[in-house]
Each structure stands twice: as C-alpha cells, then as structure tokens.
Design an enzyme around this catalytic site. Structure first.
Site, PDB file in Angstrom:
ATOM      1  N   HIS A   1       0.535  -0.403   9.207  1.00  0.00           N
ATOM      2  CA  HIS A   1       1.487  -0.899   8.204  1.00  0.00           C
ATOM      3  C   HIS A   1       0.907  -0.833   6.787  1.00  0.00           C
ATOM      4  O   HIS A   1       1.608  -0.489   5.836  1.00  0.00           O
ATOM      5  CB  HIS A   1       1.881  -2.339   8.556  1.00  0.00           C
TER       6      HIS A   1
ATOM      7  N   PHE B   1       0.182  -0.198 -13.126  1.00  0.00           N
ATOM      8  CA  PHE B   1      -0.059  -0.485 -11.718  1.00  0.00           C
ATOM      9  C   PHE B   1      -1.040  -1.637 -11.569  1.00  0.00           C
ATOM     10  O   PHE B   1      -2.238  -1.471 -11.808  1.00  0.00           O
ATOM     11  CB  PHE B   1      -0.619   0.784 -11.061  1.00  0.00           C
TER      12      PHE B   1
END
EC number: 2.5.1.78
Length: 156
Positions: free
Chosen positions: A89, A114
């Site tokens: 994941h 970011f």
C-alpha cells in the site's frame, strides 16, 4: 550576467495548503511549521492562507489541481505523511501522490510544493515534522514563497 534569486518575503501572497487528515498526529506539526514560516518569515497575513483538509495523501493531487485552477492563489503547498507498513500500500499511495503532484506542478503557472513525508517509520516521520530533521512543512512553505518571487522575476 543576469542572476535571478528568489526572496522569501511575500507579504501579499495568497497561499493554499492542502493537507491530509490521515496521520494527522504528524501532519498537524507540518501544518504548524508551514503556517509559521508563511506568517513569520514570509510576512503573509493569516487572511491570505487557506487550509484544505482531505482524507489522505492519495487525494492531494486532485485537491491541489482544483486549488491551482481556481486562480485564487499564488502558490499551493501539499502536506501529508505516508509511513511504510507491512503491505505494498505504501508504494501505491506514495508513488501516486508524488507522481500526481509532480504532474500538477508541471502543468501549473504557480508554484506547487511538496511537503509530503514518505518514511520507513513513525520515528522518521516525527523527526521530519519538527524535531531532529527540521520541519518539512516549513521547508515546503519557504520553497513556495521563494518560487513565487522567482517566477515573478522571470515573467517580469
């Protein structure tokens, strides 16, 4: 020789912060660092800062895209934390978040920064959210401020 350098003071800047709710015990510190840098160093008034909470890091690219396309902001900061677990994941969420934000940034006329932590452990995330390794939220805010001024100088 012409040299363009950005400064971090941008008192009239309008800045949006998109932040993931998942791992909010880390993200709250990233947000605190970003807002502190914007207000204290960038001299941005709190009225010019908009914070948008989303469920997780996977939702950040779409939200940032909508904020960019609203034409209301001079920069958009993405904040979140993805911590590796025992499954694949992590790779999917971290990769799609990073790729999506990069794509939005390249299509944008304004800075998209970011401030998403991608760490191997909770300890690493905590270190990057205001302890040993500084505050990556504050760094993303400083980058946004500097890039606002760099792009203004380039565009004339």
């Amino acid at each position: 020789m012409n040299v363009i350098k950005g400064v971090v003071a941008a008192p009239n800047a309008r800045v949006a912060i998109a932040i993931a709710r998942f791992n909010n015990f880390i993200n709250d510190s990233l947000l605190e660092g970003a807002v502190d840098a914007l207000e204290r160093i960038g001299q941005v008034s709190s009225e010019n800062i908009t914070v948008v909470w989303v469920p997780g890091a996977y939702e950040l690219p779409l939200t940032v895209k909508a904020l960019v396309e609203s034409d209301k902001y001079d920069a958009v900061i993405a904040l979140g934390t993805v911590i590796r677990g025992g499954t694949a994941h992590f790779e999917y969420v971290a990769g799609e978040c990073s790729s999506g934000l990069s794509h939005v940034a390249m299509q944008s006329e304004i800075p998209v920064t970011f401030g998403v932590l991608t760490t191997e452990s909770i300890e690493q995330a905590i270190e990057r959210a205001g302890t040993k390794a500084g505050n990556k939220g504050a760094e993303a805010a400083m980058t946004a401020l500097e890039m606002i001024n760099v792009l203004k100088a380039i565009k004339g």
